[in-house]
Design an enzyme around this catalytic site. Structure first.
Site, PDB file in Angstrom:
ATOM      1  CE  LYS A  30      92.385  43.927 -49.215  1.00  0.00           C
ATOM      2  NZ  LYS A  30      92.254  45.300 -49.762  1.00  0.00           N
TER       3      LYS A  30
ATOM      4  CB  SER B 159      88.422  45.922 -49.451  1.00  0.00           C
ATOM      5  OG  SER B 159      89.709  46.235 -49.982  1.00  0.00           O
TER       6      SER B 159
ATOM      7  CB  SER C 118      90.869  49.187 -49.832  1.00  0.00           C
ATOM      8  OG  SER C 118      89.667  49.145 -50.548  1.00  0.00           O
TER       9      SER C 118
END
Lengths: 89, 481
Positions: free
Chosen positions: B77, B152, B176
């Site tokens: 990420k 996310s 997330s």
């Protein structure tokens, strides 16, 4: 109930300036209004518990050399100083 | 070359000489090339990945010591620092920021010969749950390209689900990791708070967020946890897990374990298909020998409001550093007064970040803190007490990961409160610091549904054992891309 003026005041203090003003205020307004649900949680007498973290296992406070000049990675600098805008006009 | 293998299968295949890391990584890059135009999981791809894999193959052939990952391609990420690579947080503000150091999780994975295949998409600064708030455009759900992949850590979930890598690291502040894992039909793991170092994770809400793996199988999540967990001198919130081996005894089963079904997470607003899946999961757990009973955790009703109040406050503080003087984009200071410069520079933040910054300034401010921030902290304390009390009677808790099915891109973007409420089942684990896992369970009308299990703090091993047991009862179709 939070007012639009209060939201605008905080945004100004946080140095946030937005173009589509009304949309921002309306959405922030809706979000903060939702937080009113906290009023019915009945937690007035609750103690806030804190998670204690021992400082005994902190890393040693010593200078660790870094091979590169970090200041070279900045957009605005002069010599060894960060360049900032004037504080007043 | 079969890219649809698990991390453990990959390691075994490379170790046995059946495949080379170089070939696998090269094929993975070809896969990214062929499908990522549609999916937009990646923000950047590591062009040196094949060279790195080649070096690991040489070590394998020469009999040198090789790290546990054996050249496994992993996506990261884009809010975790990899030295000398861009770390954008999916924000225009950090579009050209090159990290000067490695996050601790990156150091650990490098030591174990992982290959970083690329950095993946997220909601800007991890604020969101659909990946629609990325400044570089949304990722798409590989199960249906018109639908959100969750967030996310949406790019992480998409990349694992669509075979663009074997595993990924995401960060979980309010769900997330688990939310996109559920929406993309993979495993998402949020560890006990402090189990994994946050050093090098760009801060959003320090007291709550944790890095976690997204993988194809529960065993792979345990494998990743073995590598990245443990104490770190650079993060004094980390906890000593005494080098726990999360893979060993993972097949211990759950006979006699007591599992609480959280009533507040299966009530109003739940999609019937999600409710039906949850009931099926409970039946399966009972079939495996667990004892399932309904439990009530009253403070769950207030958890979303408490979560957003606390995280926005921490975000307001953390993002105050983005004044464009030290970090930021190319925007000259000449001709500007200090305050007007910063205000103008901050226009490069996206709408959700700006909204949360304003809220983060408002809720803890003089005159408002008692009504919002302090009350939210009290709810957090009471919720933690209630959950601790439940764990005196139960070994595990169960709820659907997300109360609704994945939805269409753009469907909810203009309704922030409706987006808030999607987090209702995931934020409890974050506010209380408990470990939680999302397990792919069923595909309903072409869209995935995940089941969430929670355990008490530092009971991560038990949690993985239970998830593994449930996983063995599930057969899922292959992703249609």
């Amino acid at each position: 109930m939070v007012t639009e003026e209060e939201i605008e005041h905080v945004a100004k203090l946080m140095r946030i300036d937005v173009d589509d003003h009304k949309e921002f205020v309306d959405k922030v307004h809706a979000m903060i209004d939702y937080f009113d649900v906290l009023d019915s949680a009945g937690v007035e007498s609750e103690e806030i518990s804190m998670h204690e973290i021992p400082i005994s296992n902190l890393r040693e406070d010593k200078f660790i050399p870094f091979n590169e000049k970090l200041i070279d990675k900045l957009n605005n600098y002069k010599g060894t100083y960060i360049r900032a805008p004037k504080m007043s006009t | 070359m079969n890219l649809k293998i698990s991390a453990l299968e990959f390691v075994q295949e490379v170790k046995n000489g059946n495949i080379s890391a170089e070939d696998f990584v090269a094929k993975t890059l070809e896969r990214i090339q062929s499908v990522d135009d549609k999916l937009h999981a990646f923000l950047s791809v590591n062009e040196e990945a094949v060279d790195k894999a080649q070096k690991i193959d040489k070590k394998v052939k020469s009999g040198d010591k090789v790290g546990a990952c054996f050249g496994m391609p992993i996506s990261i990420k884009d809010n975790m620092c990899i030295k000398d690579s861009k770390t954008t947080c999916a924000s225009k503000m950090l579009e050209n920021f090159v990290a000067p150091y490695d996050a601790t999780v990156i150091t650990k994975l490098k030591e174990q010969d992982a290959v970083f295949i690329g950095k993946v998409n997220l909601d800007e600064f991890a604020m969101g749950l659909t990946t629609e708030f990325s400044a570089f455009g949304p990722s798409k759900n590989p199960w249906n390209l018109d639908y959100v992949p969750g967030g996310s850590s949406g790019g992480s979930a998409v990349s694992v689900s669509a075979f663009e890598c074997i595993a990924s690291l995401g960060s979980d502040t309010g769900g997330s990791v688990r939310n996109p894992a559920s929406f993309c039909s993979i495993v998402g793991y949020k560890p006990t708070y402090g189990l994994i170092s946050r050093y090098g994770l760009i801060s959003y809400s320090n007291s709550i967020e944790q890095i976690g793996p997204l993988t194809r199988t529960v065993k792979d999540a345990a494998f990743m946890l073995n590598i990245i967990s443990g104490l770190d001198v650079n993060d004094n919130t980390t906890r000593d897990n005494k080098n726990e081996d999360y893979l060993s005894e993972i097949d211990s089963g759950i006979v006699g374990k007591k599992i609480g079904i959280i009533q507040e997470m299966v009530g109003d607003g739940i999609d019937p298909a999600v409710l039906s899946a949850t009931k099926d999961a409970i039946v399966k757990l009972e079939g495996l020998g667990a004892i399932c009973e309904e439990v009530s955790i009253d403070m769950v009703k207030y958890s979303v409001a408490a979560y957003y109040t606390i995280t926005a406050t921490e975000a307001g503080s953390n993002l105050a550093r983005y004044d464009n003087l030290r970090y930021g984009y190319d925007f000259s200071v000449e001709g500007y007064e200090f305050n007007s410069y910063i205000s103008k520079a901050r226009k490069n933040f996206g709408p959700e970040v700006i909204r949360r910054m304003i809220i983060g300034g408002f809720v803890p401010s003089a005159g408002q803190a008692g009504k919002y921030f302090l009350k939210a902290m009290k709810v957090k304390s009471k919720l933690t007490k209630e959950v601790d009390e439940v764990f005196k009677k139960y070994d595990l808790l169960i709820a659907p990961t997300v109360p609704i099915l994945p939805f269409k891109i753009g469907e909810k973007i203009d309704d922030p409160v409706s987006l808030f409420l999607i987090d209702i089942n995931t934020v409890t684990a974050n506010l209380t610091g408990k470990p939680a896992i999302s397990l792919p369970f069923v595909i309903s009308n072409g869209l995935p549904i995940g089941i969430q299990l929670l355990a008490d703090s530092m009971q991560d091993k038990l949690l993985l054992q239970a998830a593994y047991a449930l996983e063995q009862t599930v057969t899922l179709p292959e992703v249609p891309i």
